[in-house]
Enzyme design. Structure first.
Site, PDB file in Angstrom:
ATOM      1  N   GLU A 154       0.846  -1.198   0.000  1.00  0.00           N
ATOM      2  CA  GLU A 154       0.000   0.000   0.000  1.00  0.00           C
ATOM      3  C   GLU A 154       0.880   1.246   0.000  1.00  0.00           C
ATOM      4  O   GLU A 154       1.713   1.428   0.890  1.00  0.00           O
ATOM      5  CB  GLU A 154      -0.922  -0.030   1.240  1.00  0.00           C
ATOM      6  N   HIS A 208     -32.075  -9.115  24.115  1.00  0.00           N
ATOM      7  CA  HIS A 208     -30.939  -9.736  24.797  1.00  0.00           C
ATOM      8  C   HIS A 208     -31.006 -11.245  24.640  1.00  0.00           C
ATOM      9  O   HIS A 208     -32.090 -11.816  24.763  1.00  0.00           O
ATOM     10  CB  HIS A 208     -30.984  -9.383  26.288  1.00  0.00           C
TER      11      HIS A 208
HETATM   12  P1  AMP Z   1      -9.476   1.536  -2.967  1.00  0.00           P
HETATM   13  O1  AMP Z   1      -9.546   2.848  -3.709  1.00  0.00           O
HETATM   14  O2  AMP Z   1     -10.221   1.500  -1.667  1.00  0.00           O
HETATM   15  O3  AMP Z   1      -9.821   0.370  -3.845  1.00  0.00           O
HETATM   16  O4  AMP Z   1      -7.934   1.356  -2.573  1.00  0.00           O
HETATM   17  C1  AMP Z   1      -6.893   1.278  -3.508  1.00  0.00           C
HETATM   18  C2  AMP Z   1      -5.564   1.526  -2.792  1.00  0.00           C
HETATM   19  O5  AMP Z   1      -4.473   1.271  -3.673  1.00  0.00           O
HETATM   20  C3  AMP Z   1      -5.392   2.960  -2.292  1.00  0.00           C
HETATM   21  O6  AMP Z   1      -5.241   2.948  -0.891  1.00  0.00           O
HETATM   22  C4  AMP Z   1      -4.116   3.443  -2.999  1.00  0.00           C
HETATM   23  O7  AMP Z   1      -3.304   4.233  -2.150  1.00  0.00           O
HETATM   24  C5  AMP Z   1      -3.385   2.142  -3.340  1.00  0.00           C
HETATM   25  N1  AMP Z   1      -2.428   2.278  -4.465  1.00  0.00           N
HETATM   26  C6  AMP Z   1      -2.629   2.913  -5.647  1.00  0.00           C
HETATM   27  N2  AMP Z   1      -1.520   2.811  -6.461  1.00  0.00           N
HETATM   28  C7  AMP Z   1      -0.593   2.089  -5.770  1.00  0.00           C
HETATM   29  C8  AMP Z   1       0.747   1.622  -6.051  1.00  0.00           C
HETATM   30  N3  AMP Z   1       1.382   1.881  -7.210  1.00  0.00           N
HETATM   31  N4  AMP Z   1       1.419   0.886  -5.089  1.00  0.00           N
HETATM   32  C9  AMP Z   1       0.796   0.602  -3.922  1.00  0.00           C
HETATM   33  N5  AMP Z   1      -0.453   1.019  -3.612  1.00  0.00           N
HETATM   34  C10 AMP Z   1      -1.164   1.738  -4.499  1.00  0.00           C
END
Ligand code: AMP
Ligand code: FAD
Length: 475
Positions: free
Chosen positions: A212, A452
């Site tokens: 992440e 409950h």
């Molecule tokens: P969501 O929008 O909830 O599906 O989450 C997608 C996640 O992917 C987000 O928290 C972004 O920060 C993460 N993300 C996007 N691009 C990258 C990358 N190149 N490497 C690691 N994480 C990423």
């Protein structure tokens, strides 16, 4: 000859199919064009949600949860099992069966409501004319609608230098259809989809690493809940690497090599499969002819106002292809509201009370503002919480991790947000949504009789704790 309808819906996901059914219920002649094809080669309504999203992911989450409980939790109940095993192919075909039942159910609902289904691509031109290209054909048929509802949904975002190949580097579709448990599964993105699908394969035995880029875990979630989630997921073996940016991935010698950058610089990791779950983007490819006149905004979404109207009168848009959270229930409620507006009824949606759920174990669910948002907005609030470990039901179930946290306006006591991590959080949040929809106070929840022993007593006690009068915990 042009076939004419009162309403033509383009897209048969939870936004589109629900809009079509509601429009038909209101006496409007309705058509729904959807191009999705199921595994059997036939039309499969229900969009991303029913085919490759909400439903199949929950089916696999449930199967893998049973397997995990069997291995780790049943012994405490005195249930002994020697050498449990799981047949992944059976698990996947059970999931396919659930999907087929539901997509077929939507087709039945169309028939019952006299919605005319068109299997193929729809493209909006000027004057509410829709060019329909049937599935597996290049001939087009012209349709015309007094009103048009665009509900084209979304597709996964790809990242540069990480190319999907459908086998080693996959999206949600691939992750819901693996027929073997990969030994090492890399997941890019620790958002909702990454966490849910990562959980499935962890429980089935994969070593899962979530990569992440952001430094904080679940930044949009209330941070007390996100902290508990991080701790519980770590105990379950989910390896979440925050502040880790994936720069590229290459497939060689039957594995995926991922180049990543974290605070220590660049490193490489190898996986057997790599799931890219970095979010979704609106899908509008081929949806609009040049003369349609419909505006797309800088985020690639169909531009709409509060009532889901585009800039072209009589053309509406709902769901993942417009602004707002990419959630099935948000899409459906927009679809219903639009159908009712077309039929001349009053309709509106409260975006402030749309519930969010992450179907991990424990589940995470919330509605309204987080504590960090209230602080940023300078709102004076009071907070109350209650752990499931202090509920009789949670303990009896052997599933008592997590808590309910409630935030209410300091002066008026109106509930401003409720955040739950714990068993059945997805169901418990409904009562909180109702309370907020009616502008209820924490006092209201505190005075309502809760059965409950139930998990809902945690909601009740969190409301009591807000006023320093919880019974089964110190205040
Ligand atoms: P969501 O929008 O909830 O599906 O989450 C997608 C996640 O992917 C987000 O928290 C972004 O920060 C993460 N993300 C996007 N691009 C990258 C990358 N190149 N490497 C690691 N994480 C990423
Ligand atoms: P979609 O469901 O994407 O449907 C759009 C349909 O339109 C598709 O069938 C597409 O083929 C069709 N289409 C597009 N363009 C055309 C065209 N030009 N002509 C004809 N047809 C066209 N949300 C939740 O609320 N809860 C969950 O638990 C949840 N889990 C998810 C899990 C995963 C793995 C994923 C990927 C998503 C999940 N979502 C969940 C999100 C949810 O699936 C979407 O928010 C929802 O499907 C959006 O509905 P929609 O009708 O806007 O679009």
């Amino acid at each position: 000859m042009t076939e004419k309808f009162d309403v033509i819906v383009i897209g048969g996901g939870p936004g589109g199919y629900v809009a079509a059914i509601r429009a038909a219920q209101l006496g409007l002649s309705t058509a729904c064009i959807d191009m999705n094809t199921g595994k059997d080669g036939k039309a499969a309504l229900g969009g991303t949600c029913l085919n490759v999203g909400c439903i199949p992911s929950k089916a696999l989450l449930d199967s893998s949860k049973h397997f995990h409980h069997l291995q780790h939790d049943y012994a405490a109940h005195g249930i002994q099992v020697t050498d449990p095993s799981i047949d992944i192919k059976t698990m996947i075909s059970r999931k396919d069966g659930v999907v087929k039942k539901l997509t077929g159910g939507v087709a039945q609902l169309f028939k019952a409501n006299k919605v005319k289904q068109f299997h193929g691509r729809g493209r909006l031109s000027a004057d509410h004319r829709v060019e329909f290209t049937p599935h597996a054909s290049s001939e087009t048929i012209m349709l015309e609608g007094k009103d048009i509802i665009l509900a084209a949904g979304s597709v996964p975002i790809a990242i540069p230098n990480v190319d999907f190949d459908g086998e080693y580097i996959i999206d949600n579709v691939g992750a819901l259809d693996m027929t073997e448990v990969p030994k090492r599964l890399g997941v890019i993105g620790a958002g909702v989809i990454g966490l849910e699908l990562g959980s499935v394969w962890t429980r089935l035995g994969s070593e899962v690493v979530l990569l992440e880029a952001l430094p904080d875990f679940l930044p949009a979630t209330d941070q007390d809940i996100a902290r508990q989630a991080a701790r519980l997921f770590k105990q379950q073996g989910l390896d979440v690497r925050l502040g880790t940016l994936v720069k590229s991935a290459t497939v060689a010698d039957g594995e995926v090599k991922v180049l990543l950058e974290d605070k220590n610089g660049e490193t490489e990791m190898a996986f057997d499969r790599l799931l890219v779950a970095v979010g979704r983007k609106p899908y509008t490819e081929g949806l609009l002819a040049e003369d349609s006149g419909v505006e797309i905004n800088e985020r690639g979404q169909v531009s709409v106002n509060e009532q889901s109207q585009t800039n072209v009168p009589g053309v509406w848009a709902v769901g993942d292809c417009v602004r707002g959270p990419m959630l099935a229930h948000k899409a459906s409620e927009e679809g219903i509201a639009v159908a009712e507006l077309i039929a001349g009824k009053a309709a509106h949606i409260h975006f402030d009370t749309v519930p969010w759920v992450i179907y991990t174990d424990p589940e995470i669910a919330w509605v309204g503002k987080t504590e960090q948002q209230l602080k940023e907005d300078g709102v004076a609030y009071r907070s109350g919480s209650f752990p499931f470990a202090a509920t009789g039901r949670g303990l009896a179930m052997g599933d008592a991790a997590g808590m309910v946290k409630m935030l209410a306006d300091e002066e008026t006591d109106e509930v401003l947000g409720v955040h739950i991590i714990g068993p059945s959080a997805s169901e418990l949040i409904a009562e909180c949504v109702v309370t907020m929809e009616f502008h209820g106070a924490s006092e209201d929840l505190a005075r309502i009789v809760h059965a409950h022993p139930t998990l809902s007593e945690a909601v009740h006690e969190a409301a009591l704790n807000l006023d320093k009068r919880a019974i089964h915990r110190g205040n």
